[in-house]
Design a protein around this motif. Structure first.
Motif, mmCIF file in Angstrom:
data_model
loop_
_atom_site.group_PDB
_atom_site.id
_atom_site.type_symbol
_atom_site.label_atom_id
_atom_site.label_comp_id
_atom_site.label_asym_id
_atom_site.label_seq_id
_atom_site.Cartn_x
_atom_site.Cartn_y
_atom_site.Cartn_z
ATOM 1 N N ASN A 1 0.783 -1.324 0.045
ATOM 2 C CA ASN A 1 0.015 0.111 -0.087
ATOM 3 C C ASN A 1 0.846 1.289 0.003
ATOM 4 O O ASN A 1 0.159 2.359 -0.147
ATOM 5 C CB ASN A 1 -0.874 0.213 1.251
ATOM 6 N N ALA A 2 2.092 1.203 0.207
ATOM 7 C CA ALA A 2 2.865 2.541 0.175
ATOM 8 C C ALA A 2 3.732 2.175 -1.046
ATOM 9 O O ALA A 2 4.287 1.224 -1.273
ATOM 10 C CB ALA A 2 3.704 2.393 1.369
ATOM 11 N N GLY A 3 3.817 3.355 -1.850
ATOM 12 C CA GLY A 3 4.607 3.045 -2.890
ATOM 13 C C GLY A 3 5.930 3.744 -2.702
ATOM 14 O O GLY A 3 6.890 3.558 -2.078
ATOM 15 N N LYS A 4 6.345 5.021 -3.409
ATOM 16 C CA LYS A 4 7.662 5.772 -3.231
ATOM 17 C C LYS A 4 7.209 6.824 -2.406
ATOM 18 O O LYS A 4 6.160 7.446 -2.711
ATOM 19 C CB LYS A 4 7.933 6.110 -4.697
ATOM 20 N N ILE A 5 8.082 7.215 -1.610
ATOM 21 C CA ILE A 5 7.905 8.240 -0.757
ATOM 22 C C ILE A 5 8.941 9.268 -0.945
ATOM 23 O O ILE A 5 10.128 8.824 -1.083
ATOM 24 C CB ILE A 5 7.497 8.097 0.714
ATOM 25 N N LEU A 6 8.694 10.720 -0.895
ATOM 26 C CA LEU A 6 10.020 11.519 -0.842
ATOM 27 C C LEU A 6 9.572 12.376 0.262
ATOM 28 O O LEU A 6 8.488 12.810 0.352
ATOM 29 C CB LEU A 6 9.928 12.175 -2.069
ATOM 30 N N PHE A 7 10.455 12.474 1.094
ATOM 31 C CA PHE A 7 10.298 13.647 2.214
ATOM 32 C C PHE A 7 11.031 14.957 1.465
ATOM 33 O O PHE A 7 12.320 14.783 1.142
ATOM 34 C CB PHE A 7 11.277 13.268 3.768
ATOM 35 N N TYR A 8 10.426 16.035 1.614
ATOM 36 C CA TYR A 8 11.072 17.108 1.013
ATOM 37 C C TYR A 8 10.919 18.246 1.916
ATOM 38 O O TYR A 8 9.949 18.580 2.438
ATOM 39 C CB TYR A 8 10.073 17.587 -0.352
ATOM 40 N N SER A 9 12.094 18.894 1.924
ATOM 41 C CA SER A 9 12.213 20.357 2.482
ATOM 42 C C SER A 9 13.150 20.863 1.809
ATOM 43 O O SER A 9 14.132 20.541 1.028
ATOM 44 C CB SER A 9 12.802 20.128 4.051
ATOM 45 N N GLU B 1 9.696 24.518 8.560
ATOM 46 C CA GLU B 1 8.209 25.123 8.199
ATOM 47 C C GLU B 1 8.070 24.688 7.039
ATOM 48 O O GLU B 1 6.720 24.633 6.653
ATOM 49 C CB GLU B 1 8.589 26.744 7.955
ATOM 50 N N ASN B 2 8.667 23.975 6.078
ATOM 51 C CA ASN B 2 8.250 23.800 4.712
ATOM 52 C C ASN B 2 8.695 22.199 4.421
ATOM 53 O O ASN B 2 9.684 22.020 3.645
ATOM 54 C CB ASN B 2 9.243 24.593 3.476
ATOM 55 N N MET B 3 8.001 21.231 4.943
ATOM 56 C CA MET B 3 8.339 20.026 4.756
ATOM 57 C C MET B 3 7.094 19.268 4.103
ATOM 58 O O MET B 3 5.958 19.628 4.569
ATOM 59 C CB MET B 3 8.622 19.247 5.935
ATOM 60 N N TYR B 4 7.204 18.320 3.100
ATOM 61 C CA TYR B 4 6.161 17.642 2.513
ATOM 62 C C TYR B 4 6.716 16.212 2.632
ATOM 63 O O TYR B 4 7.773 15.673 2.359
ATOM 64 C CB TYR B 4 5.918 18.012 1.264
ATOM 65 N N LEU B 5 5.679 15.116 2.589
ATOM 66 C CA LEU B 5 5.636 14.132 2.401
ATOM 67 C C LEU B 5 5.000 13.623 1.108
ATOM 68 O O LEU B 5 3.915 13.682 0.967
ATOM 69 C CB LEU B 5 5.321 13.013 3.410
ATOM 70 N N ILE B 6 5.598 13.206 0.009
ATOM 71 C CA ILE B 6 5.135 13.031 -1.368
ATOM 72 C C ILE B 6 4.921 11.578 -1.804
ATOM 73 O O ILE B 6 6.189 10.925 -1.455
ATOM 74 C CB ILE B 6 6.009 13.617 -2.579
ATOM 75 N N GLN B 7 3.767 11.142 -1.802
ATOM 76 C CA GLN B 7 3.878 9.665 -1.990
ATOM 77 C C GLN B 7 3.173 9.155 -3.160
ATOM 78 O O GLN B 7 2.157 9.859 -3.843
ATOM 79 C CB GLN B 7 3.007 9.280 -0.955
ATOM 80 N N LEU B 8 3.852 8.062 -3.898
ATOM 81 C CA LEU B 8 3.258 7.725 -5.250
ATOM 82 C C LEU B 8 2.893 6.266 -5.038
ATOM 83 O O LEU B 8 3.285 5.646 -4.115
ATOM 84 C CB LEU B 8 4.411 7.603 -6.184
ATOM 85 N N TYR B 9 1.962 6.022 -5.929
ATOM 86 C CA TYR B 9 0.975 4.802 -5.868
ATOM 87 C C TYR B 9 1.779 3.500 -6.088
ATOM 88 O O TYR B 9 2.875 3.264 -6.911
ATOM 89 C CB TYR B 9 -0.158 4.874 -6.818
#
Lengths: 114, 639
Positions: free
Chosen positions: B353-361, B412-420
């Motif tokens: 259920n989890a694909g690729k993820i990217l932690f982005y800041s 302050e500017n962090m994202y978790l980007i997740q692909l299918y």
């Protein structure tokens, strides 16, 4: 040394229970009643006052407090100032009554240290 | 000329590429960010035209000892190379990158077991297979296999006549038909390369099933095996010529054919048709396409690079022209090299259920280090469908990083980007978002979090209603901490469980500070910008005061029975009742000094504080009821 108390007459009604006023009340209560009588006398006085606040009985609280102050007025100028300030303070709403009352009680409990 | 240091751009997609570039170099050569920056500074051309192409294609090739040795050999060559960058690229490409794909290329040609597999709709041989000898040998092998399968013999088990096909099926353990009638007397076999290799194995080992085959059938298959070996041998020889790319000649029709025959079998699940990934490109075109990427000679990018980019269909209102990147390239000279590394920047989470993820800041170093830790930890994740867990693990990594680096801007500017992934758990071929979660926290929270003492105190779990709640997680989600501490204290009072003193008081101090800040107005005034810096000092001051008076009230009051009415008063927001009960008890306190200090605290923090009196009141309850886990040391108390 006498404390400089700002004249609350010019203040807005809502600002009566500002922390400044409460601090004045506490300091004056401490000087006027913090060392009045014996430990037992003060303990009983505070106990009665606490019960009056708990019951939200302003008249009783005022009566007990003024009776205690009356005994001090002769040779304590702070007692006069406190009486003046209380006159203003007790015209306020319920929530303020509690704050005013506890400030006075905490002043007495601090034993004249302030 | 020195190269420009790698820096993030603020665009997540480009930055994911830069991160991928960094990851790639680390994975292949073991260089960390510092080492890579140093090399880019000292010898940029060697990095971008030598090491990078090598690493990029090594990453796409099969992992084998042979390929590893090829890489090591190539590294030495690049290290000692002196000369033009394009010469370096040519050397690396034709001598080493091609070698990395030799086995894959040979196998991809051997896998075609029937002529039908290599012809197009018009019946012509398709370009990648257009080599007369190859086609001839392939046909020969096909013919021999067919002939062997169609032979008949007596069944050793029933003495009836059966086709050899049945016996071969037994050998390779297959159920379906191996012979298919195509009409008009045309017959095809359905043996795959893997099936055929099983036959080869059995023939070598002379297995029992193999020995049951009739002699003629064996002979035919053995001949097919010989032809197969000859084909393999021929392909390997042809491939050897590649190293001297003279085989490709100029731009003649013949050389174009050859180029396609030698196409590198490069495959990426992320980029389908982009330049050198495109199936129609021959090896020469692949080389030129890759060279153009390094030289920055690609002027526009679109959906064939990434689904995330705009396309005419989706944005008819803005895309009258193609997406020109020349402006971007001026700012980021090696932009295209980074863009083909986006997928390497992402982390494969190896559970369902989890694909690729990217932690982005937006800070390269912070982002790189956090992702590195995240990658290590997610490797060990198994069978957890809880996406909250990803959130938690990400924060572990961030917190770990924060002990080394202080960067409130990044926080302050962090994202978790997740692909299918698809339902089978594979990363699906098209690039599609599962979700993008903003996990940044306000500067105010960030500054509090950056303090080691406070963070350490919050980084714990509190037992609340039978479950453990991660206090820091609550804070990160910007939820008020007071209700949680209230429940935790209730738990402690009701079930005599441990109350975590230090964590609770810090949480209450933070809560009180945030409440008091909440009433501040004057956005963009000096006061607003100084808030974060003052917040930590404020929290610590509150904590100190709470801690001291929690100890004082403990010393002053021996009677534990008042805990219940006190707690009840706080819970019901009855300041009057709380103060009344406490003062009555303090009247009879033995330790007058402590009682007097608590009195002062009541006046300062409870009576004259409408915003957060509950926090300070609850701190006193913690003092009376606490003393289980992580109780503050007496050094912290005022003796």
């Amino acid at each position: 040394m006498s404390a400089r108390v700002k004249n609350p007459k010019n203040k807005e009604f809502g600002k009566l229970s500002s922390s400044e006023l409460l601090r004045d009340l506490q300091r004056l209560s401490s000087r006027a009643l913090g060392k009045a009588g014996s430990d037992n006398y003060r303990q009983k006085l505070v106990f009665d006052l606490l019960n009056a606040v708990k019951a939200n009985d302003q008249n009783r609280f005022f009566w007990i407090l003024l009776r205690a102050l009356n005994a001090q007025v002769k040779d304590n100028s702070d007692a006069k100032r406190l009486a003046n300030l209380l006159g203003e303070a007790f015209l306020s709403s319920e929530a303020n009554f509690e704050k005013v009352a506890y400030s006075v009680i905490l002043g007495i409990m601090s034993g004249g240290e302030r | 000329m020195g190269g420009e240091e790698l820096r993030f751009t603020g665009n997540w997609f480009i930055d994911a590429g830069i991160l991928g570039f960094v990851n790639l170099m680390e994975e292949v050569y073991g260089w960390d960010l510092e080492e890579l920056q140093k090399r880019i500074k000292e010898e940029p051309e060697k990095v971008y035209y030598g090491y990078f192409p090598l690493a990029y294609f090594y990453n796409l090739s099969a992992k084998s000892d042979e390929n590893r040795n090829t890489l090591l050999e190539a590294m030495k060559e690049v290290e000692g190379f002196k000369g033009d960058k394009h010469k370096l690229l040519e050397l690396v490409w034709w001598r080493y990158i091609t070698r990395l794909f030799k086995d894959k290329w040979v196998r991809s040609k051997l896998e075609k077991m029937r002529k039908r597999d290599i012809i197009n709709n018009q019946g012509k041989i398709r370009d990648p297979y257009s080599d007369s000898k190859y086609v001839k040998l392939l046909e020969k092998r096909e013919h021999l296999i067919k002939a062997a399968l169609l032979m008949e013999t007596k069944d050793p088990n029933s003495s009836e006549n059966i086709k050899c096909e049945v016996l071969v099926k037994r050998i390779i353990g297959k159920r379906g038909e191996l012979i298919e009638k195509k009409g008009a007397g045309d017959i095809e076999h359905k043996l795959s390369l893997e099936d055929f290799e099983k036959l080869i194995k059995n023939s070598h080992e002379k297995s029992k099933l193999w020995e049951e085959l009739p002699k003629e059938c064996k002979n035919k298959i053995n001949k097919a095996i010989e032809v197969h070996y000859e084909l393999e041998q021929y392909l390997r020889e042809r491939w050897r010529h590649i190293a001297s790319n003279s085989v490709l000649g100029d731009n003649t029709k013949e050389s174009k054919k050859l180029s396609k025959f030698f196409r590198l079998p490069i495959d990426s699940s992320f980029y389908h048709n982009y330049l050198f990934f495109n199936q129609s490109k021959g090896i020469k075109e692949q080389f030129n396409a890759f060279k153009n990427i390094l030289d920055g000679k690609v002027r526009k990018i679109s959906k064939d690079l990434s689904k995330f980019l705009p396309s005419d269909n989706e944005f008819p209102n803005i895309l009258y022209t193609t997406f020109d990147i020349s402006q971007l390239q001026e700012q980021i000279p090696n932009l295209l090299a980074y863009l083909i590394c986006v997928d390497v920047g992402m982390i494969d989470v190896n559970y369902h259920n989890a694909g690729k993820i990217l932690f982005y800041s937006p800070d390269l170093e912070f982002c790189y280090e956090t992702n590195r830790k995240l990658r290590e930890w997610t490797k060990s994740l198994r069978e957890s469908n809880n996406s909250r867990f990803i959130f938690k693990v990400t924060w572990w990594a961030i917190i770990d990083m924060m002990t080394e680096k202080k960067s409130s801007y990044s926080l302050e500017n962090m994202y978790l980007i997740q692909l299918y992934r698809d339902e089978k758990g594979r990363i699906i071929n098209n690039q599609a978002f599962a979700k993008v979660e903003y996990i940044g926290i306000p500067k105010l929270h960030a500054s509090i979090l950056l303090d080691d003492q406070i963070r350490e105190a919050l980084n714990t779990s509190l037992s609340v209603n039978g479950s453990n709640i991660w206090l820091l997680g609550r804070f990160l989600r910007q939820k008020p901490l007071y209700p949680l501490i209230l429940k935790h204290v209730r738990n402690g009072i009701k079930d005599s469980g441990p109350i975590r003193w230090r964590a609770s008081l810090y949480a209450l101090a933070i809560d009180a500070k945030l409440r008091s800040i909440g009433r501040d107005s004057g956005l963009f005034g000096n006061f607003f910008f100084e808030r974060p810096a003052r917040a930590v000092a404020g929290v610590k001051e509150y904590y100190h005061d709470m801690n001291q008076n929690a100890w004082n009230v403990r010393k002053a009051i021996g009677d534990k029975n008042i805990i219940y009415p006190l707690f009840s008063a706080v819970r019901r927001h009855h300041r009057n009742a709380f103060v009344n009960i406490l003062l009555k008890t303090l009247l009879q306190a033995n330790n007058k000094e402590s009682a007097s200090r608590v009195n002062s605290y009541i006046f300062r923090r409870i009576l004259t504080n409408d915003e957060s009196w509950e926090d300070f009141a609850l701190a006193l309850v913690v003092g009376l009821a606490g003393g289980g886990a992580d109780v503050g040391s007496s050094e912290e108390s005022e003796e």
